[in-house]
Each structure stands twice: as structure tokens, then as C-alpha cells.
Design an enzyme around this catalytic site. Structure first.
Site, PDB file in Angstrom:
ATOM      1  N   GLU A   5     102.443  58.707  78.852  1.00  0.00           N
ATOM      2  CA  GLU A   5     103.672  58.975  79.218  1.00  0.00           C
ATOM      3  C   GLU A   5     104.765  58.630  80.085  1.00  0.00           C
ATOM      4  O   GLU A   5     105.197  60.236  80.664  1.00  0.00           O
ATOM      5  CB  GLU A   5     104.078  60.224  77.865  1.00  0.00           C
ATOM      6  CG  GLU A   5     103.434  60.422  76.698  1.00  0.00           C
ATOM      7  CD  GLU A   5     103.575  61.475  75.577  1.00  0.00           C
ATOM      8  OE1 GLU A   5     104.690  62.408  76.343  1.00  0.00           O
ATOM      9  OE2 GLU A   5     103.561  61.250  74.565  1.00  0.00           O
TER      10      GLU A   5
ATOM     11  N   GLU B  83      98.727  59.544  70.013  1.00  0.00           N
ATOM     12  CA  GLU B  83      98.461  61.418  70.238  1.00  0.00           C
ATOM     13  C   GLU B  83      99.034  61.460  68.606  1.00  0.00           C
ATOM     14  O   GLU B  83     100.550  60.646  68.666  1.00  0.00           O
ATOM     15  CB  GLU B  83      99.092  61.502  71.094  1.00  0.00           C
ATOM     16  CG  GLU B  83      98.780  61.883  72.306  1.00  0.00           C
ATOM     17  CD  GLU B  83      99.327  63.478  73.343  1.00  0.00           C
ATOM     18  OE1 GLU B  83      99.742  63.871  72.893  1.00  0.00           O
ATOM     19  OE2 GLU B  83      99.414  62.323  74.575  1.00  0.00           O
TER      20      GLU B  83
HETATM   21  N1  LIG Z   1     104.366  68.486  73.386  1.00  0.00           N
HETATM   22  N2  LIG Z   1     104.090  68.408  72.893  1.00  0.00           N
HETATM   23  C1  LIG Z   1     103.214  68.095  72.714  1.00  0.00           C
HETATM   24  C2  LIG Z   1     101.641  66.832  73.609  1.00  0.00           C
HETATM   25  C3  LIG Z   1     101.417  67.291  74.792  1.00  0.00           C
HETATM   26  O1  LIG Z   1     100.696  68.012  75.248  1.00  0.00           O
HETATM   27  C4  LIG Z   1     100.727  66.058  75.379  1.00  0.00           C
HETATM   28  O2  LIG Z   1      99.891  66.216  77.156  1.00  0.00           O
HETATM   29  C5  LIG Z   1     101.758  64.989  75.944  1.00  0.00           C
HETATM   30  O3  LIG Z   1     101.161  63.617  76.492  1.00  0.00           O
HETATM   31  C6  LIG Z   1     102.318  65.219  74.582  1.00  0.00           C
HETATM   32  O4  LIG Z   1     103.918  65.514  74.820  1.00  0.00           O
HETATM   33  C7  LIG Z   1     102.312  65.444  73.614  1.00  0.00           C
END
Ligand SMILES: N#[N+]C[C@@H]1[C@@H](O)[C@H](O)[C@@H](O)[C@@H]2O[C@H]12
Length: 448
Positions: free
Chosen positions: A166, A354
Site C-alpha cells: 500500500e 488483503e
Molecule cells: N485498516 N486496516 C486494515 C488493514 C491494515 O491493518 C493493514 O496493515 C493494511 O495493509 C491495510 O489497511 C488494511
């Protein structure tokens, strides 16, 4: 009951990240990360929670692998803490940190679970942040060196690598909105960070190819299906701009070798040019082996002249259902996104790296009845099934998350796990969704 049968080689997994579950934030030679600093800064995190202990996975990884085996995971996606490997981000390797991940990979393989490694899931070494972090182009070369250390150590055992998780969140929540580490509010700097992250992705892919490693490499992007609230030109223009902002800003460089034109022009008019060097876009858009997709919800957009972001306003329909994150539950958006990616961007394999939901889980008599999470997952699995039936090459799905964990600015207030974690005792309890997922994996199908 009708059974939707998934392809024989479909991969069922689950995902976590280093800062969110490991704890041991200052143990065995690990250096500070920007998230250690950010979470230790009062007022930044809900309840002033930190990842100092988290799920204590650093000490409990064997127990956690046993739970992955019990669920029956084919694969486990996790990230490596850069400052655990290179405490200062560069220079001397911390052998104890490297040994942890070598052991984790060996134990996963012994358990018959395929490891998928994310090189960067937000925990930049603080020492590099003190030199400008991702806004400093030098960080790129340190990232490549860090990746090379891991390729050398684990490349023969790990067959799937993700450069970044991300980068949109890293750039725009970390450097524009200031909601994430390092807590900077400078949109021009955020645009340079986004570019440097993409260049670092390209150089790591290039290094991966040079080392002639047998596995696959890709990137994970947070992507949202974007819809216009009405057919009016203004709403449709606002939706198109949102599409460029939330999806195109990373999809277009990676797969088309250029930034989305309309938004790029808006930014240049407002902030001037960022530092894009000769060859960067070719580097960024070199071929990758798969795309990782983090999907959580859709964006329903209308035009609002009073909106603080270029007239874009998100609408939340009152009649929709929402998760504990106040994210609209919209499974059809995953189908629409997958078909759009395959039609407009790439024929490469796609992985849902995810998808999942936070709900207000309660443990009662040692059980967690999280039927809402079962419903959420089932509906999203159905969307993936539909996309596969339409010829979209979706190869796997990783539930976010294996266990409840540190949810960034929300601290421990949001529970996304298949496994409930009692943070006072570190006791793990499989939720009903874990047992449901166990059956899905065993049968490689969902009943509808
Ligand atoms: N907020 N939320 C849940 C989840 C987060 O915990 C992850 O680390 C990220 O990659 C993505 O944003 C999603």
C-alpha cells in the site's frame, strides 16, 4: 446447498505485518522504526497503544504456526521488519533479526505453509527517517540493499515476494494527512515519496531479476472500486478524479509507465514538478509477475464544491451495512475491481493480498461468534469466484488478518483477526470464522 468450487491450485491464506504483531520492539538488536517513534508520541494512537508487545509473535511464532496449520492455510503472507535486519537501515546486519525470519520461514515450510514475504509494510528504520525518509531519494538505494540481504538469505526458500504494501497509504497518510508515521503534513513531499517508493519498487524488481531467483515478485496496492453517485457530469468528473487519486496514482505508473494525466496536471499546477529522473518511469513499469490487491470497500463519489479535496466527496448510503471501521460492506466492488484490472491494466495473475473486516468481537465462554465476519468473507469469496468464472486470473486470497493486532492509529480497538487475541494474557482463540475458513480451505469451495 450449492457449492462454488474454486480452482484446484487456488491459494487460501492469511496475512499480517511485522509491526502489527511481532512486539519485541527493542529486542535482539532491532533498531527503532518510524512506527516505534510515532506510537510512542502521545496522542497519535488510540488509547496511546503501541506495538511494543503487540501479539508477541516474535516469541510465540511457533504457536502461531500451529494455529495456521489448524486452520489449514496453504500460505501465509507476512512482512519483514527492516530495522530488525538493518538496525540503522543500512550498514551492519543484525544477525539475530535475520535468524528470526530464517527460522520463521523454515518452520512455515516444515508446516507445509508457503511463506509470502512483504519487504516493506510501513516500518521504516527511524535512522533513515532522520535523513528524510522516503522523501530522500537515497532511501531507495538502502531499500534495494535491504532487499538484496533478504534475497540472498531467503531467496532459495521463498517463492513469492512483494516489494511494497500500500504505497498509497505510506505516501498520503504518512506524508500528506499525517495520520500515520512519520506524521508529516506536506502533500508535495507526499508526491515525491510516492514516486520514490515506486522507483524503489522498480529497482528491487530489477535486482530480483539480476539475481536470477526462481520465485515471483510483485507489489500490493490498496485499491477501491469507485462509482459516481449520479449520472451528472460533475459527479462523474469527481468520481474519475477519485479513481485517479486512489487507484491510478500507483496502477498507472506500474502498468502504463505514467501518472494519471488530469490529477498529475492539477498537482503540477499546485505544487510544481517533483523530482522524476530519466528512466524512472521505465524502471517503475518493468514487468512484474503478479499484482497484489488489498480491497476493503468501494468509494461512492459526488461533486461537492465545498469539499477540501478537489470537489470530491464520499457518500455513505444509510441503507448499507458497515464494519467497525465504518467501511461500507460492498462485495460487488471486488468483482468490479478485478474485472476492471484485468480489462484495463494487466493479464498477470492477481492475488487478493488483503480482504477482511473488523467487527466488535466478543469472547464468551471461550468462543467468538463472529457470524458477520463469516458473512463478509463468504460474500467476497463469491465475488472472487464470479471473477474467476469470467476469466480473471485470480490465484489466491489472503484474509486480513490471521489474528487481531495493532490497527495502526486505532491501536488495539479494532479486531480483524480470524484468531481472537487477549492482549492481557496473549491467549489465542480461534473465532467461528476460523473454523468456517478451515472448512472452505478443506473443501476448496463455499456453500451458498
Ligand atoms: N485498516 N486496516 C486494515 C488493514 C491494515 O491493518 C493493514 O496493515 C493494511 O495493509 C491495510 O489497511 C488494511
Amino acid at each position: 446447498m450449492t457449492k462454488l468450487q474454486f480452482p484446484l491450485d487456488f491459494v487460501w491464506g492469511s496475512a499480517t505485518s511485522s509491526y502489527q504483531i511481532e512486539g519485541a520492539y527493542d529486542e535482539d538488536g532491532k533498531g527503532e522504526s518510524i512506527w516505534d517513534i510515532f506510537s510512542h508520541t502521545l496522542g497519535k494512537i488510540n488509547n496511546n497503544d503501541t506495538g511494543d508487545v503487540a501479539c508477541d509473535h516474535y516469541h510465540r511464532y511457533k504457536e502461531d504456526i500451529e494455529l495456521m496449520k489448524e486452520i489449514g492455510l496453504d500460505s501465509y503472507r507476512f512482512s519483514i521488519s527492516w530495522p530488525r535486519i538493518l538496525p540503522n537501515g543500512k550498514g551492519e546486519i543484525n544477525q539475530k533479526g535475520l535468524n528470526f525470519y530464517k527460522e520463521l520461514v523454515d518452520q512455515l515450510l516444515e508446516a507445509g505453509i508457503e511463506p509470502v514475504i512483504t519487504l516493506y509494510h510501513w516500518d521504516l528504520p527511524q535512522a533513515l527517517q532522520e535523513e528524510g525518509g522516503w522523501a530522500n531519494r537515497d532511501t531507495i538505494k538502502y531499500f534495494v540493499k535491504y532487499a538484496e540481504v533478504l534475497f540472498d538469505e531467503l531467496g532459495a526458500k521463498v517463492s513469492q515476494w512483494i516489494t511494497h504494501n500500500e504505497p498509497w497509504v505510506v505516501s498520503f497518510l504518512g506524508y500528506a494527512e499525517g495520520e500515520h508515521a512519520p506524521g508529516i503534513k506536506d502533500r508535495k513531499q507526499a508526491l515525491q515519496v510516492a514516486h520514490n517508493l515506486l522507483v524503489s519498487h522498480g529497482l528491487v524488481v530489477k535486482k530480483f531479476r539480476e539475481l536470477d531467483l526462481t520465485g515471483d515478485i510483485g507489489i500490493t496496492l490498496n485499491l477501491t472500486s469507485v462509482y459516481s453517485y449520479s449520472e451528472t457530469d460533475k459527479d462523474q468528473e469527481a468520481a474519475q478524479l477519485m479513481e485517479e487519486y486512489i487507484n491510478g496514482w500507483f496502477l498507472d505508473p506500474v502498468f502504463k509507465g505514467s501518472y494519471p494525466k488530469k490529477l498529475a496536471q492539477i498537482y503540477e499546477n499546485q505544487f510544481g514538478k517533483i523530482d522524476i529522473q530519466a528512466g524512472d518511469m521505465d524502471l517503475i513499469s518493468q514487468e512484474i509477475d503478479f499484482l497484489g490487491i488489498n480491497y476493503y470497500s468501494r468509494a461512492l463519489i459526488n461533486y461537492n464544491p465545498n469539499s477540501k479535496f478537489y470537489g470530491i466527496e464520499s457518500i455513505k448510503p444509510a441503507e448499507s451495512d458497515y464494519t467497525a471501521m465504518n467501511w461500507e460492506i460492498y462485495p460487488d466492488g471486488l468483482y468490479d475491481l478485478l474485472t476492471k484490472l484485468n480489462q484495463e491494466y494487466t493479464n498477470k495473475p492477481l492475488y487478493i493480498t488483503e480482504n477482511g473486516a473488523a467487527f466488535d468481537d466478543q469472547i464468551i465462554a471461550g468462543q467468538v461468534n463472529d457470524q458477520r465476519r463469516i458473512n463478509y468473507l463468504k460474500e467476497h469469496f463469491k465475488s472472487v469466484y464470479r471473477a474467476i468464472q469470467d476469466g480473471v486470473p485470480v490465484r489466491g486470497y489472503y484474509v486480513w488478518s490471521l489474528m487481531d493486532n495493532f490497527e495502526w492509529a486505532y491501536g488495539y480497538s479494532k479486531r480483524f483477526g480470524l484468531i481472537y487475541v487477549d492482549y492481557n494474557t496473549q491467549k489465542r482463540t480461534l473465532k467461528d470464522s476460523a473454523y468456517w475458513y478451515q472448512q472452505v480451505i478443506e473443501e476448496n469451495s463455499i456453500g451458498i
